[in-house]
Design a protein around this motif. Structure first.
Motif, PDB file in Angstrom:
ATOM      1  N   ASN A 295      -2.614   6.217   2.569  1.00 11.14           N
ATOM      2  CA  ASN A 295      -1.238   5.952   2.141  1.00 11.14           C
ATOM      3  C   ASN A 295      -0.235   6.464   3.160  1.00 11.14           C
ATOM      4  OD1 ASN A 295      -2.931   5.795  -0.148  1.00 11.14           O
ATOM      5  ND2 ASN A 295      -1.094   5.841  -1.437  1.00 11.14           N
TER       6      ASN A 295
ATOM      7  N   ASP B   7     -12.179   0.071   2.992  1.00 12.45           N
ATOM      8  CA  ASP B   7     -11.621  -0.380   1.724  1.00 12.45           C
ATOM      9  C   ASP B   7     -10.425  -1.307   1.951  1.00 12.45           C
ATOM     10  OD1 ASP B   7      -9.972   1.474   2.776  1.00 12.45           O
ATOM     11  OD2 ASP B   7      -9.819   2.751   1.002  1.00 12.45           O
TER      12      ASP B   7
ATOM     13  N   GLU C 171      -3.282   5.979  -4.869  1.00  7.53           N
ATOM     14  CA  GLU C 171      -4.466   6.143  -4.041  1.00  7.53           C
ATOM     15  C   GLU C 171      -5.691   5.470  -4.681  1.00  7.53           C
ATOM     16  OE1 GLU C 171      -4.673   7.225  -1.137  1.00  7.53           O
ATOM     17  OE2 GLU C 171      -6.830   7.377  -0.906  1.00  7.53           O
ATOM     18  N   ARG C 172      -5.820   5.627  -5.997  1.00  9.48           N
ATOM     19  CA  ARG C 172      -6.993   5.099  -6.675  1.00  9.48           C
ATOM     20  C   ARG C 172      -7.037   3.572  -6.551  1.00  9.48           C
ATOM     21  NH1 ARG C 172      -8.016   3.237 -11.328  1.00  9.48           N
ATOM     22  NH2 ARG C 172      -5.890   3.504 -12.053  1.00  9.48           N
TER      23      ARG C 172
ATOM     24  N   ARG D 281       0.822  -1.212   0.000  1.00  4.25           N
ATOM     25  CA  ARG D 281       0.000   0.000   0.000  1.00  4.25           C
ATOM     26  C   ARG D 281       0.856   1.262   0.000  1.00  4.25           C
ATOM     27  NH1 ARG D 281      -5.138   0.408   3.256  1.00  4.25           N
ATOM     28  NH2 ARG D 281      -6.350  -1.296   2.494  1.00  4.25           N
TER      29      ARG D 281
ATOM     30  N   GLN E 258      -7.008  12.856   0.635  1.00  3.55           N
ATOM     31  CA  GLN E 258      -7.029  11.785  -0.346  1.00  3.55           C
ATOM     32  C   GLN E 258      -5.953  10.736  -0.062  1.00  3.55           C
ATOM     33  OE1 GLN E 258      -5.756  12.602  -4.238  1.00  3.55           O
ATOM     34  NE2 GLN E 258      -7.190  11.202  -5.210  1.00  3.55           N
TER      35      GLN E 258
ATOM     36  N   ARG F   5      -8.130   2.552  -3.035  1.00  4.29           N
ATOM     37  CA  ARG F   5      -9.579   2.733  -2.865  1.00  4.29           C
ATOM     38  C   ARG F   5     -10.346   1.608  -3.549  1.00  4.29           C
ATOM     39  NH1 ARG F   5     -10.051   5.713   0.763  1.00  4.29           N
ATOM     40  NH2 ARG F   5      -9.682   7.932   0.840  1.00  4.29           N
TER      41      ARG F   5
ATOM     42  N   ARG G 226     -12.735  -6.240   1.585  1.00  4.68           N
ATOM     43  CA  ARG G 226     -12.620  -6.628   0.170  1.00  4.68           C
ATOM     44  C   ARG G 226     -13.007  -8.092   0.003  1.00  4.68           C
ATOM     45  NH1 ARG G 226     -13.556  -3.298  -3.414  1.00  4.68           N
ATOM     46  NH2 ARG G 226     -12.823  -1.832  -1.846  1.00  4.68           N
TER      47      ARG G 226
END
Lengths: 304, 329
Positions: free
Chosen positions: A269, B165, A55-56, A50, A265, A59, B170
């Motif tokens: 992370n 998340d 970031e995407r 991670r 955002q 998510r 998951r």
């Protein structure tokens, strides 16, 4: 039946032909232990993955064992945060000072306790061991440290934890195992107690000293609560408290350079990166020091 | 020639070993002390600072517990200002929040004992059956690892794993389950606490059992085999009795820490939403004392907690001495 298996467990003899049931068990056992390894390792590998991921992709839950959308942006953000570095430096400083204090006090007391003929030795041992079973508790300790004026200094961390009785007993057991003849000879040669300790005993005790330094420094590196209790300002905090504030949402981390939107955002992370960086020194030395810990624990358990 | 003699004695007058010196006629205790001090003063001097540490940072706080029975003013004497008797004890005994956190403590302590005590034993037995040394070493090294991490890191990893998340949700998603907000829901706290405790401590807990397993006499297995015992019977009749002293010792120690359940971890993992199941005695007294400045009240709770702990450990010790003949002291 082969002799080569003798070291790994019980020697096999002809009476001990593995039955079919036992062979099945061996298979099942292998599967169980593989699962144990997987469950233990997965969270680490996932956090590391991670910390390097986009970031995407996080998510979307795409990150498992390997980074997806590899990038170092989050590391850059954390590295740009001056508070992170300050707190990291504090951790190093607190760890070094506390470990030195702890080593001096523990070594002195363990050496005294290792003298079997010393009058009052039982009382000295008892005074230490009793504190393993009964302690003053959080509030009296807090009141004490506060009224001694130790708040906001490294001494609030170093002094109240200066001797771990467990480490003391391990060290005492080691000193007791040293041959007494050497010390007697040194004594006849006119060396004082201090001289014997510094010039004969300590050089012979490198192994146990190294182990104790490891025990103490790992525990001080990992500690957070004393600092959390006794430090009032963020710039005095160790990195563990920085991380704690991050996961509890008290701060967002990475205060330098990024806009608020970008910060929220990358919050997850940043946590991953901070976890990795805080654990890094431990993970680096772990493969080399693990066996010392194991033997130290066994020594302490047997002799303690 | 005693090993503890420190100043070099004049030649020819060296003390014989103490046993013979004390011989049939024992010197008076006071003279013995004077003599010991003169002979070993350098050794005693090394003990001064450590003793000071124990007095100030271990025994003084024990005495400091008197503020549970005295009114304490911040900035005043650390032993409080005036006696108020059992006022603070009565206060927490009638405090509904106290009883809630007490129940939570028993729950978490009980669950920890039920799960975290036997798992290392099972794991050690499984590891002991592994024939390939390299594999055994590898499994051990990996399973010890979480023990070396800061509790803050463990809490951080736990929260990352359980995030909406995160990997756990998951996986639930893959089975068609809606995401669960683990960290915010009180009914999940106990599971999360015990689960992360197992993750962090299980491997490390096997060390002592594996050490105990190596001390079991091979002849016992040999004899059991000749008597026709299969693997399972060997484990039941030889292995388990062999590690029983270790099991008892660790059980007593676990019982002794029953009340003090992972204070730091609860503090890191809980939040006001999960207080109904997560708040334990130690976190409650932390909030009452340090955050709300009710030091005497919190000290009374802390003393209560410590006394229960002491009673539990001495009780368990007595019980095991009477029933199985093994005890810590």
């Amino acid at each position: 039946m082969s002799l080569s298996t003798a070291r790994s467990g019980r020697p096999r003899t002809s009476v001990d032909q593995p039955t079919r049931g036992y062979r099945v068990f061996q298979g099942v056992n292998g599967v169980i232990l593989t699962l144990v390894v997987a469950v233990t390792l997965y969270p680490f590998l996932n956090i590391i993955a991670r910390s390097f991921s986009g970031e995407r992709q996080i998510r979307a839950g795409e990150v498992t064992l390997l980074p997806k959308g590899f990038n170092l942006t989050t590391y850059k953000i954390v590295f740009q945060d001056s508070m992170f570095w300050r707190n990291y430096g504090n951790t190093v400083f607190y760890t070094v000072v506390s470990t030195v204090v702890a080593m001096v006090l523990t070594t002195c007391y363990a050496y005294v306790l290792s003298k079997r003929n010393l009058k009052g030795r039982g009382v000295l041992v008892g005074a230490a061991v009793f504190t393993m079973f009964f302690t003053g508790g959080l509030i009296p300790n807090y009141v004490l440290v506060t009224s001694l004026g130790l708040k906001n200094s490294v001494w609030a961390i170093a002094l109240p934890n200066a001797i771990s009785v467990f480490n003391l007993l391990v060290m005492k057991a080691f000193f007791e195992s040293l041959p007494t003849e050497l010390e007697e000879a040194a004594e006849i040669d006119g060396l004082s107690t201090y001289g014997i300790l510094l010039r004969i005993v300590l050089p012979l005790s490198k192994a146990v000293i190294a182990t104790m330094v490891l025990f103490y420094s790992v525990s001080f590196w990992n500690s957070w609560f004393s600092a959390y209790l006794y430090m009032d300002r963020t710039e005095l905090m160790p990195v563990t408290v920085y991380l704690r504030n991050l996961i509890s949402g008290a701060t967002t981390g990475g205060n330098a350079g990024a806009g608020a939107e970008q910060l929220s955002q990358v919050g997850a992370n940043i946590q991953a990166v901070t976890i990795v960086l805080t654990a890094l020194p431990i993970l680096c030395v772990y493969p080399f020091v693990q066996r010392y810990f194991v033997s130290g624990v066994m020594l302490g358990a047997v002799k303690g | 020639m005693s090993t503890s003699t420190t100043s070099a004695p004049p030649p020819g007058t060296q003390d014989p070993p103490p046993k013979t010196r004390h011989g049939p006629v024992r010197p008076s205790p006071r003279r013995g002390w004077r003599r010991a001090l003169r002979r070993d003063w350098q050794l005693y001097s090394l003990a001064v600072l450590p003793l000071l540490f124990f007095l100030v940072f271990r025994y003084l706080p024990m005495i400091g517990n008197v503020i549970a029975f005295r009114r304490f003013e911040p900035g005043g004497s650390i032993l409080g200002e005036q006696w108020v008797g059992l006022r603070y004890v009565r206060m927490f005994l009638t405090d509904p929040t106290f009883w809630q956190v007490f129940r939570n403590t028993l729950w978490l302590g009980g669950l920890t004992l039920v799960f975290c005590f036997p798992i290392p034993i099972v794991l050690a037995l499984l590891l002991n059956e592994v024939r390939r040394t390299a594999l055994k070493r590898f499994v051990q090294s990996v399973s010890y690892l979480p023990h070396f991490l800061s509790i803050v890191i463990v809490a951080g990893i736990t929260m990352q794993m359980l995030a909406t998340d995160g990997p756990v949700n998951r996986m639930l998603d893959r089975f068609g389950h809606d995401p669960i907000r683990f960290i915010q829901e009180p009914e999940w706290f106990r599971t999360i606490y015990v689960g992360s405790e197992i993750w962090q401590t299980a491997g490390w807990g096997t060390i002592l059992y594996l050490a105990a397993l190596t001390t079991i006499d091979e002849d016992l297995y040999e004899a059991a085999r000749i008597d026709g015992a299969n693997r399972w019977r060997q484990i039941w009749h030889v292995t388990l009795p062999g590690i029983r002293p270790t099991m008892i010792t660790l059980l007593i120690l676990n019982i002794g820490t029953f009340m003090a359940v992972g204070f730091e971890k609860v503090l890191l993992l809980y939040n006001p939403l999960t207080y109904p199941t997560a708040d334990v005695v130690s976190t409650y007294l932390y909030r009452a004392g340090v955050e709300s400045n009710s030091f005497s009240y919190a000290a009374a709770i802390g003393l209560f907690e410590a006394v229960i702990g002491l009673v539990l450990i001495t009780g368990a010790n007595q019980l095991s001495r009477r029933t199985v003949g093994t005890s810590l002291w």
